[in-house]
Design a protein around this motif. Structure first.
Motif, PDB file in Angstrom:
ATOM      1  N   GLU A   1       0.809  -1.216   0.000  1.00 16.99           N
ATOM      2  CA  GLU A   1       0.000   0.000   0.000  1.00 16.99           C
ATOM      3  C   GLU A   1       0.841   1.264   0.000  1.00 16.99           C
ATOM      4  OE1 GLU A   1      -0.660  -0.071   4.828  1.00 16.99           O
ATOM      5  OE2 GLU A   1      -2.260  -0.667   3.478  1.00 16.99           O
ATOM      6  N   GLN A   2       2.151   1.156   0.127  1.00 19.01           N
ATOM      7  CA  GLN A   2       3.017   2.319   0.076  1.00 19.01           C
ATOM      8  C   GLN A   2       3.524   2.595  -1.323  1.00 19.01           C
ATOM      9  OE1 GLN A   2       6.072   1.541   2.981  1.00 19.01           O
ATOM     10  NE2 GLN A   2       4.987   2.708   4.526  1.00 19.01           N
ATOM     11  N   THR A   3       3.342   1.732  -2.256  1.00 13.41           N
ATOM     12  CA  THR A   3       3.812   1.953  -3.614  1.00 13.41           C
ATOM     13  C   THR A   3       2.801   2.781  -4.382  1.00 13.41           C
ATOM     14  OG1 THR A   3       2.816  -0.104  -4.375  1.00 13.41           O
ATOM     15  CG2 THR A   3       5.093  -0.196  -3.588  1.00 13.41           C
ATOM     16  N   ILE A   4       3.164   3.272  -5.560  1.00 13.00           N
ATOM     17  CA  ILE A   4       2.276   4.138  -6.331  1.00 13.00           C
ATOM     18  C   ILE A   4       1.274   3.303  -7.104  1.00 13.00           C
ATOM     19  CG2 ILE A   4       4.114   5.830  -6.536  1.00 13.00           C
ATOM     20  CD1 ILE A   4       4.346   5.067  -9.451  1.00 13.00           C
ATOM     21  N   ALA A   5       0.241   3.964  -7.606  1.00 13.15           N
ATOM     22  CA  ALA A   5      -0.826   3.269  -8.317  1.00 13.15           C
ATOM     23  C   ALA A   5      -0.397   2.938  -9.741  1.00 13.15           C
ATOM     24  CB  ALA A   5      -2.085   4.136  -8.327  1.00 13.15           C
ATOM     25  N   GLN A   6      -1.214   2.113 -10.393  1.00 11.40           N
ATOM     26  CA  GLN A   6      -0.891   1.708 -11.759  1.00 11.40           C
ATOM     27  C   GLN A   6      -1.022   2.869 -12.737  1.00 11.40           C
ATOM     28  OE1 GLN A   6      -3.316  -1.676 -12.691  1.00 11.40           O
ATOM     29  NE2 GLN A   6      -2.081  -3.075 -11.468  1.00 11.40           N
ATOM     30  N   ARG A   7      -1.923   3.815 -12.485  1.00 14.59           N
ATOM     31  CA  ARG A   7      -2.079   5.016 -13.321  1.00 14.59           C
ATOM     32  C   ARG A   7      -1.981   6.225 -12.404  1.00 14.59           C
ATOM     33  NH1 ARG A   7      -4.044   6.146 -18.447  1.00 14.59           N
ATOM     34  NH2 ARG A   7      -4.305   3.912 -18.727  1.00 14.59           N
ATOM     35  N   SER A   8      -0.877   6.958 -12.530  1.00 16.03           N
ATOM     36  CA  SER A   8      -0.579   8.022 -11.581  1.00 16.03           C
ATOM     37  C   SER A   8      -0.441   9.359 -12.295  1.00 16.03           C
ATOM     38  CB  SER A   8       0.717   7.725 -10.814  1.00 16.03           C
ATOM     39  OG  SER A   8       0.667   6.438 -10.225  1.00 16.03           O
ATOM     40  N   ILE A   9      -0.758  10.433 -11.561  1.00 16.87           N
ATOM     41  CA  ILE A   9      -0.583  11.803 -12.043  1.00 16.87           C
ATOM     42  C   ILE A   9       0.178  12.571 -10.971  1.00 16.87           C
ATOM     43  CG2 ILE A   9      -1.706  13.907 -12.816  1.00 16.87           C
ATOM     44  CD1 ILE A   9      -4.122  12.226 -13.617  1.00 16.87           C
ATOM     45  N   PHE A  10       1.356  13.060 -11.321  1.00 17.76           N
ATOM     46  CA  PHE A  10       2.169  13.826 -10.391  1.00 17.76           C
ATOM     47  C   PHE A  10       1.907  15.316 -10.614  1.00 17.76           C
ATOM     48  CE2 PHE A  10       4.714   9.930 -11.126  1.00 17.76           C
ATOM     49  CZ  PHE A  10       4.688   9.428  -9.833  1.00 17.76           C
ATOM     50  N   LEU A  11       1.285  15.981  -9.643  1.00 17.12           N
ATOM     51  CA  LEU A  11       1.071  17.428  -9.674  1.00 17.12           C
ATOM     52  C   LEU A  11       2.145  18.064  -8.801  1.00 17.12           C
ATOM     53  CD1 LEU A  11      -2.808  17.838  -9.358  1.00 17.12           C
ATOM     54  CD2 LEU A  11      -1.414  17.712 -11.408  1.00 17.12           C
ATOM     55  N   ILE A  12       3.074  18.784  -9.429  1.00 20.80           N
ATOM     56  CA  ILE A  12       4.215  19.354  -8.725  1.00 20.80           C
ATOM     57  C   ILE A  12       4.068  20.874  -8.694  1.00 20.80           C
ATOM     58  CG2 ILE A  12       6.726  19.564  -8.681  1.00 20.80           C
ATOM     59  CD1 ILE A  12       6.889  16.891 -10.101  1.00 20.80           C
ATOM     60  N   ASP A  13       3.989  21.422  -7.508  1.00 25.32           N
ATOM     61  CA  ASP A  13       3.800  22.859  -7.299  1.00 25.32           C
ATOM     62  C   ASP A  13       5.120  23.592  -7.564  1.00 25.32           C
ATOM     63  OD1 ASP A  13       3.165  25.375  -6.457  1.00 25.32           O
ATOM     64  OD2 ASP A  13       2.502  24.804  -4.456  1.00 25.32           O
ATOM     65  N   ASN A  14       5.105  24.558  -8.498  1.00 30.17           N
ATOM     66  CA  ASN A  14       6.308  25.381  -8.744  1.00 30.17           C
ATOM     67  C   ASN A  14       5.997  26.868  -8.596  1.00 30.17           C
ATOM     68  OD1 ASN A  14       4.799  25.686 -11.084  1.00 30.17           O
ATOM     69  ND2 ASN A  14       6.553  25.643 -12.449  1.00 30.17           N
TER      70      ASN A  14
ATOM     71  N   ASP B   1      10.748   5.709  -9.551  1.00 25.87           N
ATOM     72  CA  ASP B   1      11.553   4.493  -9.393  1.00 25.87           C
ATOM     73  C   ASP B   1      10.730   3.334  -8.862  1.00 25.87           C
ATOM     74  OD1 ASP B   1      13.961   5.468 -10.347  1.00 25.87           O
ATOM     75  OD2 ASP B   1      14.544   6.304  -8.401  1.00 25.87           O
ATOM     76  N   GLY B   2       9.682   3.631  -8.110  1.00 24.59           N
ATOM     77  CA  GLY B   2       8.840   2.585  -7.550  1.00 24.59           C
ATOM     78  C   GLY B   2       7.787   2.063  -8.493  1.00 24.59           C
ATOM     79  N   MET B   3       7.745   2.535  -9.725  1.00 23.95           N
ATOM     80  CA  MET B   3       6.749   2.074 -10.689  1.00 23.95           C
ATOM     81  C   MET B   3       7.100   0.694 -11.236  1.00 23.95           C
ATOM     82  SD  MET B   3       6.142   5.607 -12.849  1.00 23.95           S
ATOM     83  CE  MET B   3       5.399   4.679 -14.191  1.00 23.95           C
ATOM     84  N   ASP B   4       6.074  -0.124 -11.479  1.00 24.53           N
ATOM     85  CA  ASP B   4       6.261  -1.374 -12.200  1.00 24.53           C
ATOM     86  C   ASP B   4       6.335  -1.094 -13.694  1.00 24.53           C
ATOM     87  OD1 ASP B   4       4.425  -3.817 -10.206  1.00 24.53           O
ATOM     88  OD2 ASP B   4       6.485  -3.080 -10.100  1.00 24.53           O
TER      89      ASP B   4
ATOM     90  N   ASP C   1       3.070   0.118 -15.130  1.00 29.40           N
ATOM     91  CA  ASP C   1       2.496   1.370 -14.635  1.00 29.40           C
ATOM     92  C   ASP C   1       2.739   2.510 -15.625  1.00 29.40           C
ATOM     93  OD1 ASP C   1       1.801  -0.001 -12.399  1.00 29.40           O
ATOM     94  OD2 ASP C   1       3.466   0.728 -11.174  1.00 29.40           O
ATOM     95  N   VAL C   2       1.832   3.484 -15.634  1.00 29.35           N
ATOM     96  CA  VAL C   2       1.993   4.696 -16.437  1.00 29.35           C
ATOM     97  C   VAL C   2       1.771   5.895 -15.529  1.00 29.35           C
ATOM     98  CG1 VAL C   2       1.320   3.638 -18.618  1.00 29.35           C
ATOM     99  CG2 VAL C   2      -0.432   4.671 -17.155  1.00 29.35           C
ATOM    100  N   ALA C   3       2.373   7.015 -15.894  1.00 33.52           N
ATOM    101  CA  ALA C   3       2.252   8.226 -15.084  1.00 33.52           C
ATOM    102  C   ALA C   3       2.286   9.449 -15.971  1.00 33.52           C
ATOM    103  CB  ALA C   3       3.367   8.291 -14.033  1.00 33.52           C
ATOM    104  N   MET C   4       1.745  10.548 -15.436  1.00 31.72           N
ATOM    105  CA  MET C   4       1.730  11.843 -16.108  1.00 31.72           C
ATOM    106  C   MET C   4       2.356  12.863 -15.166  1.00 31.72           C
ATOM    107  SD  MET C   4      -1.601  14.167 -17.211  1.00 31.72           S
ATOM    108  CE  MET C   4      -2.164  13.013 -18.440  1.00 31.72           C
ATOM    109  N   VAL C   5       3.045  13.874 -15.722  1.00 30.35           N
ATOM    110  CA  VAL C   5       3.706  14.904 -14.922  1.00 30.35           C
ATOM    111  C   VAL C   5       3.116  16.262 -15.291  1.00 30.35           C
ATOM    112  CG1 VAL C   5       5.883  16.023 -14.337  1.00 30.35           C
ATOM    113  CG2 VAL C   5       5.834  13.566 -14.776  1.00 30.35           C
ATOM    114  N   ILE C   6       2.598  16.992 -14.285  1.00 32.48           N
ATOM    115  CA  ILE C   6       2.014  18.317 -14.490  1.00 32.48           C
ATOM    116  C   ILE C   6       2.627  19.271 -13.468  1.00 32.48           C
ATOM    117  CG2 ILE C   6      -0.095  19.707 -14.477  1.00 32.48           C
ATOM    118  CD1 ILE C   6      -1.660  17.218 -15.191  1.00 32.48           C
ATOM    119  N   ALA C   7       3.211  20.362 -13.941  1.00 32.51           N
ATOM    120  CA  ALA C   7       3.669  21.441 -13.060  1.00 32.51           C
ATOM    121  C   ALA C   7       2.556  22.486 -12.989  1.00 32.51           C
ATOM    122  CB  ALA C   7       4.954  22.061 -13.594  1.00 32.51           C
ATOM    123  N   PHE C   8       2.355  23.072 -11.814  1.00 38.23           N
ATOM    124  CA  PHE C   8       1.273  24.045 -11.693  1.00 38.23           C
ATOM    125  C   PHE C   8       1.671  25.168 -10.750  1.00 38.23           C
ATOM    126  CE2 PHE C   8       0.536  21.487  -7.945  1.00 38.23           C
ATOM    127  CZ  PHE C   8      -0.013  22.348  -7.021  1.00 38.23           C
TER     128      PHE C   8
END
Length: 651
Positions: free
Chosen positions: A87-100, A127-130, A133-140
């Motif tokens: 339960e500490q690993t990331i989900a199979q479809r992830s979206i990273f919202l990074i505050d800048n 690094d913890g993705m299988d 897994d897929v992920a998206m990166v959004i800066a906001f």
């Protein structure tokens, strides 16, 4: 237990061939060369080998063989990268919202900025993705910037995270969440759901990881199929002192003297001391030391003598965690007299309003009679574009001039404007107090013996309405502005000319229609905010110089306003004309945000009505993999096999 295949098909085929080859080495019999010796007693083993006629021998129990096969099996298992997803690993479809946003430049996280800490945390999660897994990166900040769409390529995801740079903008999560929910909450075929409404795409749930200090208002949005998790970035007790306001203004009672005002606040819990330094065009001219308790705000004021124009900068020398709000800018645009032409038969009230000290400082007025409009000199002046404002008192030209205009008691020529027959008495029933032309102008209880009403052209703004219709209005004309007032400004027609609001209205006309320099300093905007300014329409070729010295041409349209959006850099911006070449206006860009300067991280956040789960900084987010341990075990077994082999040879 989960697996990640690291080899392609042909690579697995090559690895599958290796174990049979090892076994074959133990099945092969060494071919002996016949040797004649005096006695065969000493060569018993050689004679035994000669009795076998085939090249293969019976496979015997051999510890070395089993150890070698075990090492090969361990290597093959390590290539599958076994690991545990909990339960500490990331989900199979992830979206990273990074505050800048600006507050993420705070340096209270182990010697690095909050943005750097958020990026490092996000890359650990990648690094913890299988492999699946897929992920998206959004800066906001106050807008969303998609750096990488859905991808399983860790190198591309890390490169997208690493490319996120700091900004001086404020924080707004709504646009970022709307972008993130694009695939998770697809639209429908109609705005109102009914039995015939269908979903245009399949919903794909996703997990949103919000890496931020939480410095934003609660966004009123429904997450739908999104599951959000808040990862707070920042220390528990940061210290910050900030400049929340800085402006300058000319002293109307003391020409040449400028007063500068600032407001400071300590957003930390401990008392702080700072040195406030005031610079004029880069040179230190004044300084003051301030002492602020935790949460205290304080004002500062400076007086500057013999200053007509210049760039002011206020700096705070303080040992705090955020530097971007320790500097502020203000500017004074050089005063310039307008060229105004008054066409009148001798209006005493209008002459008096244009002869006030403020009006005379703002404009040079040339008065002519209506019968002089058709002479050659006035025709040439009207078409030259060198006049900022024409004021027509109860008269009108044959053709409109290349300038802004103000018509008093009459209607502009042409078919765009239409006027009614004079009616009276009339009464003012509604006023647009928000328009710059009527700022601080009181039109209540006016007595008007006779006036006219107007039918407005397209795009006109209504300023005042009487019981007979529109009494005052302003409308665009190509690159110019035309204002109309439907009453004769004479004492026998209205009491307005005897009230204080009338000269104020004339000053507003000089400022708005003529573009006169105000006694106040340059306008200040926030980073990323659109800078809107009023300039005389006779300057059609403009450039804006940003704080780095880069010049951007600005085109003019039919409006008297100009708008400039590239305001991400803090500092002073210059609006310049190219023909003739001179500085027309200046404006500044400053942070001035209580929300960004209050860098205390939010302990928890809400999105809409939903409480967002908070992940503490101590939580482990990487995937637990065992391939390194497997390779270490294989190396130990290989060393054991080598030891047994060398021992047997020695025996």
């Amino acid at each position: 237990m989960s697996w990640m295949n690291m080899l392609s098909g042909w690579q697995w085929l090559v690895m599958a061939v290796i174990p049979p080859l090892v076994v074959m080495l133990y099945l092969l019999k060494l071919r002996r060369t016949p040797v004649q010796v005096p006695s065969t007693y000493l060569w018993r083993r050689t004679i035994e080998d000669l009795h076998v006629n085939s090249i293969w021998q019976r496979l015997r129990q051999n510890l070395l063989l089993w150890l070698q096969l075990l090492v090969l099996g361990i290597v093959a298992l390590a290539c599958l990268r076994p690991g545990i997803r909990d339960e500490q690993t990331i989900a199979q479809r992830s979206i990273f919202l990074i505050d800048n946003s600006a507050s993420m430049q705070a340096t209270d996280v182990a010697g690095m900025t909050r943005l750097e800490a958020a990026k490092e945390r996000a890359m650990q999660m990648v690094d913890g993705m299988d492999r699946s897994d897929v992920a998206m990166v959004i800066a906001f900040s106050d807008r969303a910037d998609v750096r990488q769409g859905y991808s399983s390529d860790k190198r591309r995801l890390k490169a997208a995270i690493q490319s996120i740079g700091p900004t001086s903008r404020t924080t707004d999560l709504i646009e970022a969440l709307r972008t993130a929910s694009g695939l998770a909450n697809p639209g429908r075929t109609s705005q109102i759901q009914d039995v015939n409404d269908i979903q245009v795409a399949e919903a794909v749930p996703a997990h949103v990881y919000l890496l931020s200090d939480g410095g934003f208002a609660t966004p009123p949005i429904d997450l739908g199929n999104l599951t959000a998790e808040y990862i707070p970035i920042g220390s528990v007790q940061p210290q910050n002192i900030a400049i929340l306001a800085f402006t300058c203004q000319r002293n109307e009672e003391k020409p040449g003297q400028v007063e500068a005002y600032a407001r400071l606040q300590n957003f930390g819990s401990q008392p702080m001391r700072a040195d406030a330094e005031l610079l004029l065009d880069g040179q230190l001219i004044d300084a003051e030391q301030v002492q602020l308790d935790g949460g205290q705000a304080q004002g500062l004021s400076f007086e500057i003598a013999d200053l007509q124009a210049g760039q002011l900068e206020l700096r705070l020398q303080a040992d705090d965690h955020l530097a971007v709000d320790n500097v502020a800018y203000a500017a004074l645009t050089p005063a310039r007299q307008l060229e105004v032409v008054l066409v009148s038969n001798g209006n005493t009230a209008l002459r008096a309003a244009l002869a006030t000290p403020l009006a005379m400082a703002a404009a040079h007025v040339r008065e002519i009679r209506p019968d002089e409009l058709d002479n050659e000199e006035m025709q040439r002046l009207s078409a030259s574009g060198n006049v900022d404002l024409f004021i027509y008192d109860n008269c009108a030209p044959t053709t409109m001039p290349e300038a802004n205009t103000l018509f008093l008691g009459t209607c502009p020529p042409g078919s765009d404007w239409k006027a009614s027959e004079p009616q009276g008495p009339i009464f003012v029933i509604d006023v647009n107090r928000g328009h710059p032309l009527l700022q601080y102008v009181d039109l209540s209880a006016l007595l008007i013996a006779e006036g006219i009403s107007f039918q407005l052209p397209v795009g006109a703004a209504e300023l005042a309405r009487s019981d007979d219709g529109v009494l005052m209005a302003v409308a665009p004309r190509d690159a110019f502005q035309d204002a109309v007032v439907g009453l004769k400004l004479q004492q026998n027609n209205t009491n307005w000319v005897n009230r204080r609001s009338f000269p104020i209205f004339v000053l507003n006309c000089l400022d708005y229609l003529g573009g006169a320099a105000s006694s106040a300093g340059a306008k200040s905007f926030r980073p990323g905010q659109q800078a809107v300014m009023h300039l005389s329409s006779r300057f059609d070729q403009l450039t804006i110089e940003d704080p780095s010295g880069k010049q951007t041409p600005i085109g003019r349209n039919s409006s008297a306003q100009i708008a400039y959006s590239n305001t991400d850099t803090l500092g002073i911006y210059r609006v310049q004309s190219t023909a003739p070449e001179r500085t027309l206006q200046m404006f500044s860009v400053n942070l001035f945000s209580d929300t960004e300067s209050n860098i205390q991280p939010a302990a928890d956040i809400r999105i809409g009505l939903q409480e967002v789960e908070t992940r503490t900084a101590a939580a482990t987010v990487v995937r637990a993999e065992y391939w390194r341990w497997l390779l270490a075990a294989g190396l130990i077994i290989l060393l054991l096999e080598w030891y047994l082999y060398t021992r047997r040879i020695a025996v």
